[in-house]
Scaffold this motif. Sequence first.
Motif, short mmCIF file in Angstrom:
data_model
loop_
_atom_site.label_atom_id
_atom_site.label_comp_id
_atom_site.label_asym_id
_atom_site.label_seq_id
_atom_site.Cartn_x
_atom_site.Cartn_y
_atom_site.Cartn_z
N PHE A 200 -5.55 7.20 -5.64
CA PHE A 200 -4.24 6.55 -5.61
C PHE A 200 -4.40 5.06 -5.90
O PHE A 200 -5.31 4.41 -5.38
N ASP B 175 -8.06 5.24 -1.76
CA ASP B 175 -6.73 4.66 -1.68
C ASP B 175 -6.77 3.19 -2.09
O ASP B 175 -7.74 2.48 -1.79
N GLU B 176 -5.71 2.76 -2.74
CA GLU B 176 -5.60 1.36 -3.22
C GLU B 176 -6.81 1.00 -4.08
O GLU B 176 -7.51 0.01 -3.83
N ILE C 101 -11.85 9.19 3.64
CA ILE C 101 -10.80 8.35 3.05
C ILE C 101 -11.33 6.93 3.01
O ILE C 101 -11.64 6.34 4.06
N THR D 115 -10.75 2.96 2.13
CA THR D 115 -9.67 1.98 2.00
C THR D 115 -10.26 0.57 1.90
O THR D 115 -11.37 0.32 2.37
N LYS E 235 2.49 7.26 0.13
CA LYS E 235 1.24 7.82 -0.39
C LYS E 235 0.38 8.41 0.72
O LYS E 235 -0.33 9.39 0.49
N THR E 236 0.38 7.80 1.91
CA THR E 236 -0.48 8.30 2.99
C THR E 236 -0.16 9.74 3.33
O THR E 236 -1.05 10.59 3.45
N ILE F 140 -3.90 4.40 8.45
CA ILE F 140 -4.15 5.76 7.93
C ILE F 140 -4.66 6.66 9.05
O ILE F 140 -4.26 7.83 9.16
N VAL G 125 -10.91 10.75 -0.74
CA VAL G 125 -9.70 10.02 -1.10
C VAL G 125 -10.06 8.55 -1.30
O VAL G 125 -10.67 7.93 -0.44
#
Length: 592
Positions: free
Chosen positions: A184, A154-155, A78, A80, A51-52, A89, A152
């Motif tokens: 994501f 993520d998770e 991004i 996280t 995904k990264t 990342i 972004v």
Amino acid sequence: MKFKELGLIPPILRALEAQGYTEPTPIQAGAIPPALKGRDVLGCAQTGTGKTCAFAAPILQRLNADVVVGPRYIRALILTPTRELALQIQESFQDYGRNLPLRSAVIFGGVGQQPQVDKLKKGVDILVATPGRLLDLQGQGLLDLGRVEIFVLDEADRMLDMGFIHDVRRVLQLLPEKKQTLFFSATMPPEVMDLVDGLLHDPARVAVDPVSSPVEIIDQKVCFVDRGNKSKLLAHLVEELGVKSALVFTRTKHGANKVAGDLTKAGISAAAIHGNKSQTARQQALSDFKAGRVRCLVATDIAARGLDIEELSYVFNYNLPEVPETYVHRIGRTGRAGHGGTAISFCDFAEQEYLKGIEKLLGKKVPVVEDHPWPMEVLEAPKDARGRRVNAEDAEARAAAKERRRARDAANKAAAEARKQQKAAQAAAPAPEVQPAAGEKRRRPRWQKAEGPKSLDAVLPERTAGEGWGLEEDFHRPDPLASDHIMDATARLLAPRSTGKAKSARGGEARREEQGRNSRRKKGGDKPAAKAHEGKPQEAKGHEAKSSAKKKRRDRGAFRGGRGPVLPMKSGAVKDSTEQPSLMKPYYIEHD
């Protein structure tokens, strides 16, 4: 399919080739093309599927296409959930963008903020951050998110599990409304879907494999063993299977420390990583593990997401998780990027319910290892004093925390008592005489002159000699017991003195008398008195005025300070010992 077919520019293709990437994974092939066009992307894929790279490559290419003139500012953000994932990342952005003039930085909590602030002041294009530190620096006015072009998340499901969903909503309020969003997540619970509906606009949906399905190439096994024998079985399997690197997951932080200690005692290098460890210690442990200096990395679920460790062949579930999806994330640390791996789980009697939930999610049974030295013998779940069923790991962690707290309180109490005794000893002990340093001049007392006698006996030798207070050869002092001195001092004490109230009263009477004369003068009341002087010659009137003024001055001088009139003395009279007019003179001095 090759990466060049996705529309990536040559500098990024060369960087991917240097990392050993030849063909894109399904999530990369599905997410990169729409992301390059500027569309929102909703990616649902399990961990370890790449995904990264799926969001990093499009971000680098889009930002490189629009050159910014002037100071750099944050153009891509991004977000996280964990510090370890944020670091990884950031490293990926550096690897993929090594041939591009873009600058990236990472910020997270647990460490000092000044080095991170210094990087931000130099200007960055891409910022990787955890929610807590991002909001902290933004609240201090040290960064601006008002011109972010690409965001972004993520998770996202992990953000929800860790309680960061409210922080994510606060961050979204700081971002501009018009932006590209890449979302994501490995799972899509209802709370995450609510966030997706309010954040994404006509997204390109990319789903790889069914939600929460594990990687099929991972070899999964389970060992039924009593809780007290898990550490022995773990050390046995690490040695028997020739494990070079293994990630061991525990339920609690206390358990992680305990397992790492047991492995070290067994001669197996191990390190623990969890939330109570400082960020520096966590980074050091992870670095040693990746470098091969540590064989086993024992971790809590904080490391279950985002850790990308190359050639990780084994994952051990020392404690089974209560949530079945967590099991999928744990074993996903191995078998990454198409490589194989082995996941071995330990299950005691109380954890059999957790195993059933995992097998229900997987849709199959996990193979059982029968031939190991410590088969399960205790067929009863642990209970407390009241007979209630409890989790033994949690109970042990609470007891350990209570014991640490008790030891800390005892140490603090002992330190306070020691400080109290030290203060008492210092108060009882006499002050030490300070000796002057070599070559240093000792300071003389204030009453002692630099050049002169060293003691009071030298000044008053008659005290030490036992002599009286009479006249000496070169030192004269009048006798205070003489009769004229005593009578004069007594008279001064008994003499009447004017007080402030009396003075103010006399001043008030004088003012009232003056006001009365002025009012009578205005009304013509003083005219008869004026007429009384009309018949007198001018010289007589002047002489009378001078006599009156002289009398007033004599009265003022006589009674100034509350003293009586000073009487003239006989010529040749001897002055008293105080060298000033005496109040006793009216009583014992003859007058002319």
